[in-house]
Design a protein around this motif. Structure first.
Motif, PDB file in Angstrom:
ATOM      1  N   VAL A 228      20.337   3.536  66.777  1.00  0.00           N
ATOM      2  CA  VAL A 228      20.699   4.950  66.688  1.00  0.00           C
ATOM      3  C   VAL A 228      22.080   5.162  66.084  1.00  0.00           C
ATOM      4  O   VAL A 228      22.339   6.209  65.474  1.00  0.00           O
ATOM      5  CB  VAL A 228      20.615   5.611  68.083  1.00  0.00           C
ATOM      6  CG1 VAL A 228      21.823   5.263  68.945  1.00  0.00           C
ATOM      7  CG2 VAL A 228      20.467   7.114  67.968  1.00  0.00           C
ATOM      8  N   ALA A 250      17.788  12.306  67.838  1.00  0.00           N
ATOM      9  CA  ALA A 250      18.739  11.214  68.052  1.00  0.00           C
ATOM     10  C   ALA A 250      19.756  11.509  69.141  1.00  0.00           C
ATOM     11  O   ALA A 250      20.637  10.694  69.409  1.00  0.00           O
ATOM     12  CB  ALA A 250      19.470  10.898  66.740  1.00  0.00           C
ATOM     13  N   VAL A 279      19.755   8.594  74.293  1.00  0.00           N
ATOM     14  CA  VAL A 279      18.900   8.876  73.144  1.00  0.00           C
ATOM     15  C   VAL A 279      17.612   9.559  73.599  1.00  0.00           C
ATOM     16  O   VAL A 279      17.266  10.637  73.130  1.00  0.00           O
ATOM     17  CB  VAL A 279      18.586   7.589  72.357  1.00  0.00           C
ATOM     18  CG1 VAL A 279      17.685   7.894  71.156  1.00  0.00           C
ATOM     19  CG2 VAL A 279      19.871   6.903  71.903  1.00  0.00           C
TER      20      VAL A 279
END
Length: 804
Positions: A228, A250, A279
């Motif tokens: 991420v 995200a 996340v």
């Protein structure tokens, strides 16, 4: 003594543990290229921890610490004699020194973070919990220690970790404010050296560079971050409106501070590591470096090196010939069973992982699990399944029978581990509601944001290996299974089964490669273990506190385990693919590479995958070094490992009162160079209903207070904890001396602490006016009162009668 000398002393301590554990590790891992040196430290740490844990059930203190190292030395001596009888040559001291050098590098790496932020803070984590546990351990006479946040009751939390930390503190004569930072660095170094040793071993056995495999293993296990981070930076390169439209996934679906956080986390000037685990909504999915930078002494963080040890024991089992039945049993029950027991007292969440490694080892190994049974019994049990060469159906049945028998063996390993950890598991486990099925699940995008780089590496590897299968039937089974899971992926990836659709094909393909030996080795077993644990979080969850967040604790404790096993697989896999690309770039034809199990995909595709994986995985480490080590240094922060320095600066009067209090209520116990303050009378301070500078006295002294942090609701239940909180309010605020006396008697309170927190939150009555309560210490911020229960007995009667 300077802090440099203190660090040197701890390095000598760990060197001693390594030398003492080396004979045992060498006996367990005879074919390891480094002579087992990389596993000597986790072996030694486990022996010391469990020895002190068992002896501590009767008596804990300096003599317990000495006894634990004596047992380790004796065990090492027996292992050395056993090795001599088997004709083993001298020790590979150069390799042993190299392994310790790898440990030292990891140790000093984490110390660099802690030196820039050493405080045992109550904010942003649970360092107060772990500091309080260590202080309670150092004051106790026997295990389990009395809970510093719930007076009169034993702790209901893992006390195996503070057992070792207390032993280390006593053996090195280190004051408590330094121990947390030094031991957390030691656990990271243990993870690094074990990962280097195992991944180097696996790569060496595949005919590739041990050093390259070891270095890549350390990278993926201990230094890499989730995908991420690179995605967030990439989003920040898009036009603002486009980034906002597509970036929400995200940053959790319902994040309140979106889109502000999107641009903060995509810019070098405002990036912070804290948000990297946030996340997927309702989950906390950490990886090792994140957890060690956060630096809470959580079991899921610091036992990661023992997950590597469990994988190494499984690999040692795989390498053991069928006729060495006794050794195979010892590796399973004496090795993995002991690791499961260690997990039982340090991080019960990892017990299934040790059991699972025993299961996968029995499935993968050439010797059939039935051969673990004696003689004709094993032959008869094995014969219950058909000959796998008769037909495809017979092969499937035979595989199923092998898998079932392996599971039965693994259950035995689990029973062994449970028995070893039973003093803790039978008495100290917090309440829970068991296991739940089908919790809220992760989308395909969520899984890829977290683990996309690792999964891309595994898919590239499995595709290239399957292309090299020569057995037509095995290849057909593999392709059919791949087609099935691909169909499942296509039909489900847009729904809440998306995460399962992404993870299941990888697990299935790795399992088939593991069983067909599709030009692969033990690394595919580790793929099954790692990705399988990630998949398990989509299917089951532990019903534990906080109950309203179904997967909160499950993901926090399991995701990091999946990462460790996946990282152990990624090291050798990346080494193999890099060599394939290197050979191809050297002029070899693709056909010749395929014949040697090289890339089936074009070299350019594999190269792109490798580049993406390495870049995406490597972004977190330099960013966190820059923000947590370099920036504080540039800002003039003086490095120190003193975890109490900030408390002394911010709360000088309170810390001074604590120092007096800690020494006044006990006695000093000394053995040789080791000493500690004993005694643990009950006192009362304001309960910590939130994080921060709450319950500082019980935390920083280890003395038991009536009610501590709100964490106790997870250990005791809401109602009992809230009753104590209510009783403390009465004790401070009532003007009825009989009511106060009754509360003091109920919990056998010996001292009452009145500091800034108590005055801010209570209308504190004049305690000194009550018979039996007198001030014994006072400064500008704190007054400490001593309770004399004999004098209290004369002021109560009736419903509020004093009950001694």
């Amino acid at each position: 003594m300077s802090e440099v000398a203190l660090v040197a002393r701890w390095l000598l301590f760990y060197a001693g543990l390594t030398l003492a554990g080396l004979p045992v590790a060498r006996l367990a891992f005879p074919s390891a290229p480094d002579d087992g040196a990389g596993f000597a430290l986790p072996v030694a740490t486990g022996v010391v921890t469990m020895t002190a844990f068992y002896i501590g059930q009767f008596s804990f203190g300096p003599w317990t610490a000495l006894a634990s190292v004596v047992v380790l030395a004796a065990l090492g001596g027996l292992a050395h004699v056993a090795g001599e009888r088997r004709g083993r040559g001298g020790y590979a001291w150069r390799r042993a020194a190299g392994a310790f050098g790898v440990f030292a590098a990891g140790f000093l790496f984490v110390l660099s973070f802690r030196a820039m932020n050493p405080v045992m803070s109550g904010w942003g984590g649970e360092k107060f919990l772990h500091t309080g546990l260590l202080n309670a351990m150092l004051r106790t006479d026997a295990l389990p220690p009395e809970d510093m946040w719930y007076a009169g009751e034993a702790v209901r939390y893992y006390y195996g970790l503070p057992t070792f930390n207390a032993v280390a503190a006593l053996l090195t004569d280190t004051s408590v404010e330094y121990v947390h930072n030094l031991t957390i660095a030691g656990y990271f170094g243990t993870l690094v050296v074990a990962a280097y040793s195992l991944t180097g071993w696996l790569t060496h056995d595949r005919g590739y560079s041990r050093r390259l495999g070891g270095a890549l293993g350390v990278f993926f296990v201990a230094l890499a971050g989730n995908t991420v981070t690179v995605v967030r930076f990439a989003l920040n390169q898009l036009p603002r409106d486009l980034a906002v439209e597509y970036g929400r996934a995200a940053f959790n679906v319902n994040r309140a501070d979106y889109p502000q956080v999107l641009f903060e986390q995509g810019s070098l000037g405002t990036w912070g590591w804290w948000d990297t685990r946030y996340v997927v909504e309702g989950t906390l999915q950490e990886f090792p470096l994140y957890s060690f930078v956060k630096a809470d002494m959580h079991g899921h963080t610091v036992t990661t090196g023992f997950l590597v040890l469990s994988a190494a024991l499984a690999y040692a089992y795989v390498q053991t010939p069928e006729d060495r039945r006794g050794r195979r049993l010892a590796l399973l029950f004496g090795g993995l069973g002991a690791v499961a027991g260690y997990f039982g007292v340090t991080n019960t969440w990892s017990m299934p992982s040790a059991v699972g490694m025993a299961w996968l080892a029995c499935v993968y190994a050439d010797p059939h699990p039935a051969t673990l049974l004696p003689g004709s019994l094993g032959t008869s049990v094995r014969a219950l399944a058909p000959d796998p060469n008769e037909s495809a159906l017979a092969r499937v049945v035979a595989e199923a029978w092998r898998t079932v028998l392996a599971a039965v063996v693994a259950v035995g390993v689990g029973v062994t581990g449970y028995a070893l950890a039973s003093p803790f598991l039978l008495a100290s486990v917090p309440p829970n509601d068991g296991v739940g099925l089908f919790p809220p699940r992760t989308t395909a995008v969520g899984v890829l944001l977290l683990y996309g780089a690792l999964l891309a590496l595994f898919v590239a590897y499995l595709v290239t290996r399957y292309a090299a299968i020569e057995d037509a039937s095995a290849r057909g089974v593999a392709l059919a299974a791949g087609g099935l899971v691909a169909a499942v992926a296509v039909t489900t990836q847009l729904g809440d089964l998306g995460g399962i659709a992404v993870l299941l094909p990888v697990v299935a393909a790795a399992w088939i490669a593991m069983r067909t030996r599709a030009s692969t080795g033990f690394e595919t077993t580790l793929v099954v273990a790692g990705v399988g644990l990630l998949l398990s979080m989509e299917l089951v969850h532990a019903k534990v506190h906080p109950f309203e967040l179904a997967r909160w604790n499950t993901t926090l404790k399991v995701a990091i385990q999946g990462w460790v096993f996946a990282g152990l697989a990624a090291g050798p896999i990346a080494a193999v693919l890099l060599r394939d690309v290197y050979d191809a770039a050297g002029g070899l034809s693709l056909d010749s590479i395929r014949e040697s199990a090289g890339p089936a995909l074009s070299v350019s595709v594999v190269s792109v995958v490798l580049a993406f994986v390495l870049v995406a995985s490597s972004m977190f480490a330099p960013l966190v070094v820059a923000t947590d080590v370099v920036e504080p240094h540039d800002a003039g922060v003086e490095p120190t490992l003193d975890g109490y320095a900030e408390h002394r600066a911010d709360h000088p009067e309170q810390v001074a009162a604590m120092s007096w209090f800690k020494e006044a209520v006990g006695e000093t116990q000394s053995v040789l160079w080791m000493e500690r303050e004993t005694g643990h009378p009950t006192f009362v301070e304001k309960p910590g209903l939130s994080r921060g500078w709450q319950n500082p006295v019980s935390t920083l002294t280890g003395l038991p207070t009536v009610a501590g942090w709100f964490h106790e609701t997870g250990y005791r239940g809401d109602a009992p904890y809230e009753q104590r909180v209510s009783d403390v309010s009465v004790l401070y605020e009532t003007t009825d001396d009989r009511s106060r006396a009754a509360q003091l008697a109920k919990y056998d309170v010996q001292y009452v602490w009145v500091g800034p927190l108590e005055r801010e939150n209570y209308d504190v009555a004049d305690l000194g006016a009550d018979p039996g309560i007198e001030p014994v210490y006072e400064n500008d911020a704190v007054t400490i009162y001593r309770v004399t229960h004999d004098d209290l007995a004369g002021v109560t009667d009736g419903a509020n009668a004093y009950r001694p």
